[in-house]
Design a protein around this motif. Structure first.
Motif, PDB file in Angstrom:
ATOM      1  N   MET A  65       0.852  -1.186   0.000  1.00  0.00           N
ATOM      2  CA  MET A  65       0.000   0.000   0.000  1.00  0.00           C
ATOM      3  C   MET A  65       0.888   1.237   0.000  1.00  0.00           C
ATOM      4  O   MET A  65       1.870   1.281   0.738  1.00  0.00           O
ATOM      5  N   GLN A  66       0.546   2.230  -0.781  1.00  0.00           N
ATOM      6  CA  GLN A  66       1.402   3.391  -0.953  1.00  0.00           C
ATOM      7  C   GLN A  66       0.562   4.659  -1.060  1.00  0.00           C
ATOM      8  O   GLN A  66      -0.352   4.739  -1.871  1.00  0.00           O
ATOM      9  N   ILE A  67       0.862   5.645  -0.215  1.00  0.00           N
ATOM     10  CA  ILE A  67       0.183   6.932  -0.264  1.00  0.00           C
ATOM     11  C   ILE A  67       1.028   7.878  -1.103  1.00  0.00           C
ATOM     12  O   ILE A  67       2.215   8.060  -0.834  1.00  0.00           O
ATOM     13  N   VAL A  68       0.416   8.475  -2.113  1.00  0.00           N
ATOM     14  CA  VAL A  68       1.167   9.301  -3.051  1.00  0.00           C
ATOM     15  C   VAL A  68       0.501  10.667  -3.233  1.00  0.00           C
ATOM     16  O   VAL A  68      -0.665  10.736  -3.629  1.00  0.00           O
ATOM     17  N   PRO A  69       1.211  11.761  -2.964  1.00  0.00           N
ATOM     18  CA  PRO A  69       0.697  13.082  -3.359  1.00  0.00           C
ATOM     19  C   PRO A  69       0.677  13.183  -4.880  1.00  0.00           C
ATOM     20  O   PRO A  69       1.672  12.892  -5.539  1.00  0.00           O
ATOM     21  N   VAL A  70      -0.446  13.577  -5.441  1.00  0.00           N
ATOM     22  CA  VAL A  70      -0.579  13.612  -6.896  1.00  0.00           C
ATOM     23  C   VAL A  70       0.434  14.558  -7.528  1.00  0.00           C
ATOM     24  O   VAL A  70       0.905  14.332  -8.637  1.00  0.00           O
ATOM     25  N   ARG A  71       0.830  15.609  -6.812  1.00  0.00           N
ATOM     26  CA  ARG A  71       1.800  16.551  -7.379  1.00  0.00           C
ATOM     27  C   ARG A  71       3.136  15.869  -7.693  1.00  0.00           C
ATOM     28  O   ARG A  71       3.909  16.364  -8.506  1.00  0.00           O
ATOM     29  N   LEU A  72       3.411  14.754  -7.015  1.00  0.00           N
ATOM     30  CA  LEU A  72       4.654  14.033  -7.244  1.00  0.00           C
ATOM     31  C   LEU A  72       4.503  12.939  -8.295  1.00  0.00           C
ATOM     32  O   LEU A  72       5.480  12.291  -8.655  1.00  0.00           O
ATOM     33  N   TYR A  73       3.300  12.727  -8.760  1.00  0.00           N
ATOM     34  CA  TYR A  73       3.009  11.615  -9.669  1.00  0.00           C
ATOM     35  C   TYR A  73       2.040  12.113 -10.730  1.00  0.00           C
ATOM     36  O   TYR A  73       0.919  11.627 -10.846  1.00  0.00           O
ATOM     37  N   PRO A  74       2.440  13.089 -11.536  1.00  0.00           N
ATOM     38  CA  PRO A  74       1.502  13.749 -12.455  1.00  0.00           C
ATOM     39  C   PRO A  74       0.906  12.832 -13.501  1.00  0.00           C
ATOM     40  O   PRO A  74      -0.169  13.119 -14.021  1.00  0.00           O
ATOM     41  N   GLN A  75       1.577  11.730 -13.821  1.00  0.00           N
ATOM     42  CA  GLN A  75       0.990  10.811 -14.795  1.00  0.00           C
ATOM     43  C   GLN A  75      -0.248  10.118 -14.248  1.00  0.00           C
ATOM     44  O   GLN A  75      -1.006   9.503 -15.000  1.00  0.00           O
ATOM     45  N   SER A  76      -0.467  10.223 -12.943  1.00  0.00           N
ATOM     46  CA  SER A  76      -1.658   9.614 -12.350  1.00  0.00           C
ATOM     47  C   SER A  76      -2.889  10.491 -12.495  1.00  0.00           C
ATOM     48  O   SER A  76      -4.002  10.041 -12.185  1.00  0.00           O
ATOM     49  N   ILE A  77      -2.729  11.724 -12.960  1.00  0.00           N
ATOM     50  CA  ILE A  77      -3.848  12.672 -12.954  1.00  0.00           C
ATOM     51  C   ILE A  77      -5.053  12.188 -13.751  1.00  0.00           C
ATOM     52  O   ILE A  77      -6.185  12.253 -13.243  1.00  0.00           O
ATOM     53  N   PRO A  78      -4.904  11.701 -14.983  1.00  0.00           N
ATOM     54  CA  PRO A  78      -6.104  11.229 -15.691  1.00  0.00           C
ATOM     55  C   PRO A  78      -6.842  10.129 -14.932  1.00  0.00           C
ATOM     56  O   PRO A  78      -8.070  10.167 -14.800  1.00  0.00           O
ATOM     57  N   LYS A  79      -6.084   9.177 -14.406  1.00  0.00           N
ATOM     58  CA  LYS A  79      -6.694   8.062 -13.682  1.00  0.00           C
ATOM     59  C   LYS A  79      -7.281   8.536 -12.360  1.00  0.00           C
ATOM     60  O   LYS A  79      -8.402   8.152 -11.987  1.00  0.00           O
ATOM     61  N   ALA A  80      -6.544   9.375 -11.634  1.00  0.00           N
ATOM     62  CA  ALA A  80      -7.004   9.852 -10.334  1.00  0.00           C
ATOM     63  C   ALA A  80      -8.230  10.747 -10.477  1.00  0.00           C
ATOM     64  O   ALA A  80      -9.188  10.636  -9.704  1.00  0.00           O
ATOM     65  N   SER A  81      -8.225  11.639 -11.453  1.00  0.00           N
ATOM     66  CA  SER A  81      -9.368  12.537 -11.638  1.00  0.00           C
ATOM     67  C   SER A  81     -10.620  11.763 -12.014  1.00  0.00           C
ATOM     68  O   SER A  81     -11.728  12.091 -11.570  1.00  0.00           O
ATOM     69  N   LEU A  82     -10.456  10.712 -12.815  1.00  0.00           N
ATOM     70  CA  LEU A  82     -11.600   9.864 -13.168  1.00  0.00           C
ATOM     71  C   LEU A  82     -12.118   9.137 -11.939  1.00  0.00           C
ATOM     72  O   LEU A  82     -13.336   9.037 -11.728  1.00  0.00           O
TER      73      LEU A  82
END
Length: 239
Positions: free
Chosen positions: A1-18
């Motif tokens: 399990m991993q907690i990630v600030p989105v600002r550090l993982y910008p490629q996650s934005i499309p998936k995270a926003s969805l």
């Protein structure tokens, strides 16, 4: 399990926003815009700060170029996430499972938050590897492999009339399969470390029980933009 600030993982934005859009019924574009703003504002802030940060500090790079976190960055986040999760004792989890709260639904600021957790109290976890972040919005996701299993944000105001009580944790949600496992509490603790440039954090909820047991204190009732009203809670940051 991993907690990630989105600002550090910008490629996650499309998936995270969805993911957030599907949980809350708000347009994906709104979440995406806010997440991209978190990267931009963090970049501006970092560019004005001293460049003498320690090697390997995961906040020394915002990833605005769209690169994934480096292996060292990921390891640092994972290690510190584990420290927070380990602070949730077996007795905490057992108590959670024994909770009489039969409500189903979201672990969030505006719908049925899970109950049965106990606060960390005086236990002091080591501050995680990020520098103090004093810009909002910020967004966080919890990953199990490649899957988002939980998330939350920090915004200026969660659509209520007490504009002076800011910033606000918002949109906290844990997938049903991972509830009663300490995930929500771990995420809240992580945010308290990450946002420790602020003295206090606030949140809006219509729920009673869960946040008190995580150490949050009731402040007042408040009017909301949707006229439904809610309760404001507060807690100090950590680190």
């Amino acid at each position: 399990m991993q907690i990630v600030p989105v600002r550090l993982y910008p490629q996650s934005i499309p998936k995270a926003s969805l993911w957030f859009s599907q949980k809350w019924g708000i347009a994906q574009s709104e979440y995406e815009q806010s997440m991209r703003e978190s990267i931009t504002t963090s970049d501006i802030t970092e560019s004005t700060q001293s460049q003498d940060s320690k090697k390997g500090n995961v906040c020394s790079r915002s990833g605005a170029s769209g690169d994934l976190l480096s292996t060292s960055d990921t390891n640092l986040l994972q290690a510190n996430c584990n420290k927070i999760i380990e602070s949730i004792t077996t007795s905490d989890i057992t108590e959670s499972k024994q909770s009489q709260d039969s409500k189903k639904g979201n672990v969030c600021s505006r719908s049925g938050a899970q109950d049965g957790f106990t606060p960390s109290g005086s236990r002091k976890q080591e501050q995680h590897s990020c520098n103090q972040i004093n810009v909002i919005p910020q967004w966080y996701i919890v990953l199990e492999g490649e899957n988002i299993i939980a998330g939350a944000g920090v915004i200026d105001n969660d659509f209520h009339t007490r504009k002076d009580l800011s910033p606000n944790v918002c949109a906290l949600y844990v997938e049903e399969k991972y509830r009663k496992m300490g995930v929500a509490r771990a995420l809240l603790e992580f945010i308290r470390y990450d946002m420790n440039a602020y003295e206090r954090l606030y949140l809006l909820t219509s729920h009673k029980g869960f946040y008190e047991k995580c150490g949050w204190k009731y402040v007042c009732d408040v009017e909301t933009d949707d006229k439904k009203g809610g309760r404001i809670y507060e807690i100090g940051t950590l680190g």
